[in-house]
Write a protein that holds these residues in place. Sequence first.
Motif, short mmCIF file in Angstrom:
data_model
loop_
_atom_site.label_atom_id
_atom_site.label_comp_id
_atom_site.label_asym_id
_atom_site.label_seq_id
_atom_site.Cartn_x
_atom_site.Cartn_y
_atom_site.Cartn_z
N ASN A 46 -7.71 10.84 -4.47
CA ASN A 46 -7.73 9.46 -3.98
C ASN A 46 -7.51 8.47 -5.11
O ASN A 46 -6.84 7.44 -4.93
CB ASN A 46 -9.05 9.18 -3.28
CG ASN A 46 -9.21 9.96 -1.99
OD1 ASN A 46 -8.24 10.52 -1.47
ND2 ASN A 46 -10.41 9.99 -1.45
N PHE A 75 -7.00 7.07 2.71
CA PHE A 75 -6.84 8.32 1.97
C PHE A 75 -7.71 9.41 2.59
O PHE A 75 -8.85 9.17 2.96
CB PHE A 75 -7.21 8.13 0.50
CG PHE A 75 -6.40 7.08 -0.19
CD1 PHE A 75 -5.06 6.90 0.10
CD2 PHE A 75 -6.97 6.26 -1.16
CE1 PHE A 75 -4.30 5.93 -0.55
CE2 PHE A 75 -6.23 5.29 -1.81
CZ PHE A 75 -4.89 5.13 -1.51
N PHE A 80 -2.53 10.93 3.45
CA PHE A 80 -3.15 9.65 3.75
C PHE A 80 -2.48 9.07 4.99
O PHE A 80 -1.33 9.35 5.31
CB PHE A 80 -3.09 8.68 2.56
CG PHE A 80 -1.70 8.24 2.16
CD1 PHE A 80 -1.14 7.08 2.68
CD2 PHE A 80 -0.97 8.97 1.23
CE1 PHE A 80 0.13 6.66 2.29
CE2 PHE A 80 0.29 8.56 0.83
CZ PHE A 80 0.85 7.41 1.37
#
Length: 305
Positions: A46, A75, A80
């Motif tokens: 992330n 995310f 994502f």
Amino acid sequence: PLPGQQIEALTNIVLAEPTPNFKFYRYNVTAKDAEGSDIVPPSRRNQLLAIAIFGKLLKDKSEREKESVKRQTFFDGTHFFTASPLPGLENLPCLLLDGTDTDLDTTIVESVQCFSAPEVLQGTQDKAVYDEGVSIDFRCAGCTKAFTDWSGVKLHCQDTGHAPVTNDNEAKPATRQCFLQYCNIVLQRAMAERMARWGRHYIDPQSFTTPKNRRGQEMGVNVFQAYHVDFNVGLPTEDASPKLMLTVDLTAKIIRTKSLLHALYRGRNPSTSQMSERDQQAAKRTWIGETVISKLDKSSRSSTS
């Protein structure tokens, strides 16, 4: 429900419907370290995605545009989600990070899929609104704004240069698992924007009650209403068609504001103060038989001696 509309229900389940042109995007991502191995920790993945999207891909965008993209980007490990196509990712695969500024960690966006609601929930297509033969939603395709009527959408699009969400036939029905994964990750973000997270629940830190005992004395705890929310797809009744259902569970969370020791010494420092025989007898009369909360395991116990 309409945007901003408050809903009342007799149960903890609220029925919801995707808009006729509901869709979302899932970008599949590969992240590798200096040795060419996949980066496993979600926090690092992330972090790399945040650097890639907001530090590289959108670096020339205004802060307002970045904030708009940030609110509709979610995310989730190896991929994502976004509510609209991400600018700059039209041609995939795309190398976003080559490792120069990220300790040789690289990030590549491999592919993207556009999904609509699952087939079992697509009865809302019959409620579509048309403008000049095109099916539209009262939502903006360029940001997170939603409206109650077509005039609000038109005014917003004229002011911003955005366009409403339409049916462009590019979306494929999502699986139930993928659809619920997206809905719930968005729901958790929305709850976190409005309330404070406490484990799997959410509370309003400014809204609590302080209970008192039968003598009118505060019991040394603050009680918060705590909410756990979750989307699912199910049958509201046996003969009904599948529906998107929001389940809201209400429980209580308790924070102690003072301990029993604090109450016994009435605010004095227990390390430097001593209780007189009279104070000890008064404390026994007051507290024996009362229920207190243990600091060790947060269970309730009765005072016996």
